[in-house]
Design a protein around this motif. Structure first.
Motif, short mmCIF file in Angstrom:
data_model
loop_
_atom_site.label_atom_id
_atom_site.label_comp_id
_atom_site.label_asym_id
_atom_site.label_seq_id
_atom_site.Cartn_x
_atom_site.Cartn_y
_atom_site.Cartn_z
N LEU A 1 40.14 68.02 18.04
CA LEU A 1 41.12 68.39 17.02
C LEU A 1 41.25 67.31 15.94
N GLU A 2 41.06 66.03 16.31
CA GLU A 2 41.06 64.98 15.30
C GLU A 2 39.92 65.18 14.31
N SER A 3 38.74 65.58 14.82
CA SER A 3 37.61 65.82 13.93
C SER A 3 37.86 67.03 13.04
N VAL A 4 38.41 68.11 13.63
CA VAL A 4 38.73 69.30 12.83
C VAL A 4 39.75 68.96 11.75
N LEU A 5 40.78 68.16 12.11
CA LEU A 5 41.80 67.78 11.13
C LEU A 5 41.19 66.95 10.00
N ALA A 6 40.26 66.07 10.37
CA ALA A 6 39.60 65.26 9.34
C ALA A 6 38.81 66.14 8.38
N ASP A 7 38.10 67.16 8.90
CA ASP A 7 37.36 68.07 8.04
C ASP A 7 38.31 68.87 7.13
N LEU A 8 39.44 69.31 7.67
CA LEU A 8 40.42 70.04 6.87
C LEU A 8 40.98 69.17 5.76
N ARG A 9 41.20 67.91 6.08
CA ARG A 9 41.70 66.99 5.07
C ARG A 9 40.67 66.85 3.93
N THR A 10 39.39 66.84 4.31
CA THR A 10 38.33 66.65 3.31
C THR A 10 38.11 67.90 2.47
N THR A 11 38.19 69.06 3.09
CA THR A 11 37.83 70.30 2.40
C THR A 11 39.02 70.98 1.72
N HIS A 12 40.23 70.86 2.26
CA HIS A 12 41.36 71.62 1.75
C HIS A 12 42.34 70.79 0.92
N ALA A 13 42.29 69.49 1.06
CA ALA A 13 43.28 68.66 0.35
C ALA A 13 42.64 67.81 -0.73
N VAL A 14 41.52 68.27 -1.24
CA VAL A 14 40.85 67.51 -2.30
C VAL A 14 41.70 67.57 -3.57
N GLY A 15 42.02 66.42 -4.12
CA GLY A 15 42.81 66.35 -5.36
C GLY A 15 44.28 66.58 -5.16
N ARG A 16 44.74 66.60 -3.89
CA ARG A 16 46.15 66.84 -3.62
C ARG A 16 46.73 65.66 -2.87
N SER B 1 33.48 74.15 10.65
CA SER B 1 33.89 72.81 11.06
C SER B 1 34.13 72.74 12.56
N SER B 2 34.74 73.80 13.13
CA SER B 2 34.99 73.81 14.58
C SER B 2 33.69 73.76 15.36
N HIS B 3 32.70 74.50 14.91
CA HIS B 3 31.43 74.50 15.63
C HIS B 3 30.69 73.17 15.48
N ARG B 4 30.71 72.58 14.28
CA ARG B 4 30.00 71.32 14.09
C ARG B 4 30.66 70.19 14.88
N ARG B 5 31.97 70.24 15.02
CA ARG B 5 32.70 69.16 15.70
C ARG B 5 32.77 69.34 17.22
N LEU B 6 32.23 70.43 17.72
CA LEU B 6 32.31 70.69 19.16
C LEU B 6 31.35 69.77 19.92
N ARG B 7 31.89 68.90 20.77
CA ARG B 7 31.10 67.97 21.57
C ARG B 7 31.41 68.23 23.04
N LEU B 8 30.45 68.81 23.72
CA LEU B 8 30.68 69.17 25.13
C LEU B 8 30.71 67.92 26.00
N GLY B 9 31.43 68.08 27.12
CA GLY B 9 31.49 66.99 28.09
C GLY B 9 30.25 66.93 28.98
N ARG C 1 35.00 77.23 25.42
CA ARG C 1 35.21 78.50 24.71
C ARG C 1 36.61 78.60 24.11
N ASP C 2 37.57 77.81 24.67
CA ASP C 2 38.92 77.81 24.10
C ASP C 2 39.03 76.86 22.93
N ALA C 3 38.11 75.88 22.85
CA ALA C 3 38.24 74.86 21.82
C ALA C 3 38.06 75.44 20.42
N THR C 4 37.03 76.28 20.23
CA THR C 4 36.79 76.86 18.90
C THR C 4 37.99 77.70 18.44
#
Length: 467
Positions: free
Chosen positions: A331-346, A311-319, A362-365
């Motif tokens: 981080l908003e995109s990463v959080l959205a992916d975590l919400r989709t993948t880890h909180a399913v049914g919760r 998810s970190s690599h897919r959401r990485l958008r360089l300036g 290189r620090d973002a990932t």
């Protein structure tokens, strides 16, 4: 510019230039001399004219004196011969002016010794003639006409008047000669003035010719220089246009290359994310084929971590500089992916609040992996048995300006004895990654219940450019 100067020098040889300078200097000298001579001659003419006016005045007074003497004598003789009193009127009038005229003549002569020498001797004859005329008129008035006529017919009176006429005539003739001489001198001065004026005009015309010729040559030289400069300017402008076109082409090429590199990087990150997602799927398949609960738990944790990295690599958008990332968007995109993948049914709510910091790519990932581990640990330990709650994640700066990542939950909180368990794999990963930024994770109870994990990032490198 050097070529133009040398060309202008070619049109002005040194000898010709020296000759022109000598000619101009000679004309200036001649013009000054002619002007000076004209001024001197004008002053001389003024002096001669003043002398002529004085001569005319002296001559006029001498003539008036002689006419007055003649008029007085005529009146005297007319009265003596006719005994008519009418002759006494011109006699008395002339008699009254003779002395005045003689004194005026003396005053007009002034300091001129020659004229004084001619006029001064007339004083005695005039006085004697006046006395003789006054005596005869007085005798006639007393009835002694014969005595008066005898005096008139004597040679003395005739000799006096003849002498006076001769002296005054000689004086007037001398003044006439002076007038002639002065008129000739004035005419000569006039001729010299005309010559001086003609010389000045000739000098001025010659000087004008030299100046005009020099101006024409300078104008021609300037025209040639201007043409040469214009040609050089056109050549320079053409060169500038050519270089500008080359620069524009190079810039366009660089933009195309940058766009291509950016696309390649984005595609690479996306491919890496997809590959990691494939790995995660393979791990998921392996989980379904594994009967061991311990192995299944390890594979589930590995699958979650691989999915977080994907998810970190897919959401990485360089300036625009291809080196930086906006932390809040990432981080908003990463959080959205975590919400989709880890909180399913919760029934767990994710709330993000990330400051708009610009960080190196290189620090973002690494930061995304840390966020994923903290969210996973919160779901696992704070909300066991599918419990509901809220997880807060934020990125900001603390009181000293150091960046920090904070994850809070309102779950069951830390153990009752206050001990923090950091022996788990997730906690170890967070600790190791935090040390890459020079920080340590800090676990503390959250006011109101739950847990707060704060990770300081003092060495998170700022971007190298202002952009």
């Amino acid at each position: 510019m050097t070529e133009t100067t040398s060309q202008s020098r070619m049109f002005s040889p040194p000898r010709a230039e020296s000759a022109r300078r000598l000619g101009i200097l000679g004309c200036l000298v001649l013009l000054v001399l002619a002007g000076t001579a004209a001024l001197i001659l004008l002053r001389s003419v003024d002096s001669q004219l003043s002398d002529i006016s004085n001569v005319y005045n002296v001559r006029r007074q001498a003539q008036e004196l002689m006419l007055a003497l003649v008029e007085a004598e005529t009146g005297q003789r007319g009265y003596l011969l006719t005994q008519d009193a009418q002759y006494l009127l011109p006699y008395e009038t002339a008699l009254a002016t003779i002395t005045t005229l003689h004194q005026g003549l003396v005053d007009s002569v002034g300091d001129n010794t020659d004229q004084l020498a001619a006029i001064a001797p007339l004083a005695d004859p005039i006085a004697r003639k006046l006395a003789e005329m006054a005596r005869t008129v007085s005798l006639a008035g007393q009835g002694r006409l014969a005595e008066a006529l005898a005096i008139v017919r004597s040679d003395e009176g005739q000799h006096l008047i003849t002498s006076l006429r001769t002296e005054l005539g000689s004086f007037i003739a001398g003044e006439d000669a002076k007038l002639v001489d002065r008129n000739e001198a004035v005419q000569g001065y006039r001729n010299l003035i005309v010559i001086a004026i003609l010389a000045a005009l000739a000098s001025a015309a010659t000087l004008t010719y030299f100046v005009f010729s020099r101006t024409q040559r300078q104008v021609s030289s300037l025209a040639r220089v201007r043409t040469a400069l214009q040609m050089q300017n056109e050549a320079l402008e053409a060169h500038v246009r050519e270089r500008t076109a080359e620069a524009e082409e190079a810039r366009a090429h660089a933009e195309r290359e940058r766009a291509r590199v950016e696309a390649l990087l984005q595609d690479t990150n996306h491919r890496i994310g997809n590959s990691l997602a494939t790995v995660s799927s393979l791990l998921g398949l392996q989980v379904t084929r594994t009967r061991s609960a311990e192995v299944r738990t390890a594979l589930d944790a590995a699958q979650a971590r691989v999915l977080a990295i994907a998810s970190s690599h897919r959401r990485l958008r360089l300036g625009a500089d291809l080196e930086t990332v906006k932390a809040d968007e990432f981080l908003e995109s990463v959080l959205a992916d975590l919400r989709t993948t880890h909180a399913v049914g919760r029934d767990v709510e994710f709330i993000g609040n990330f400051a708009p910091l610009v960080i190196n790519a290189r620090d973002a990932t690494t930061l995304g992996i840390v966020l994923g581990e903290l969210i996973t640990n919160a779901l696992k330990h704070a909300f066991p048995d599918m419990a509901s709650g809220t997880i807060w994640a934020r990125l900001d700066r603390n009181e000293t300006g150091v960046a920090r990542l904070v994850v809070e939950d309102d779950g069951r909180g830390l153990p009752s004895d206050g001990a923090v368990t950091e022996s788990g794999l997730g906690a170890m990963i967070v600790k190791q990654l935090a040390r890459q930024f020079g920080g340590e994770p800090s676990y503390a109870p959250r006011p109101g219940g739950g847990t707060r994990v704060s990770v300081t990032l003092p060495q998170m490198e700022p971007p190298k450019t202002a952009d």
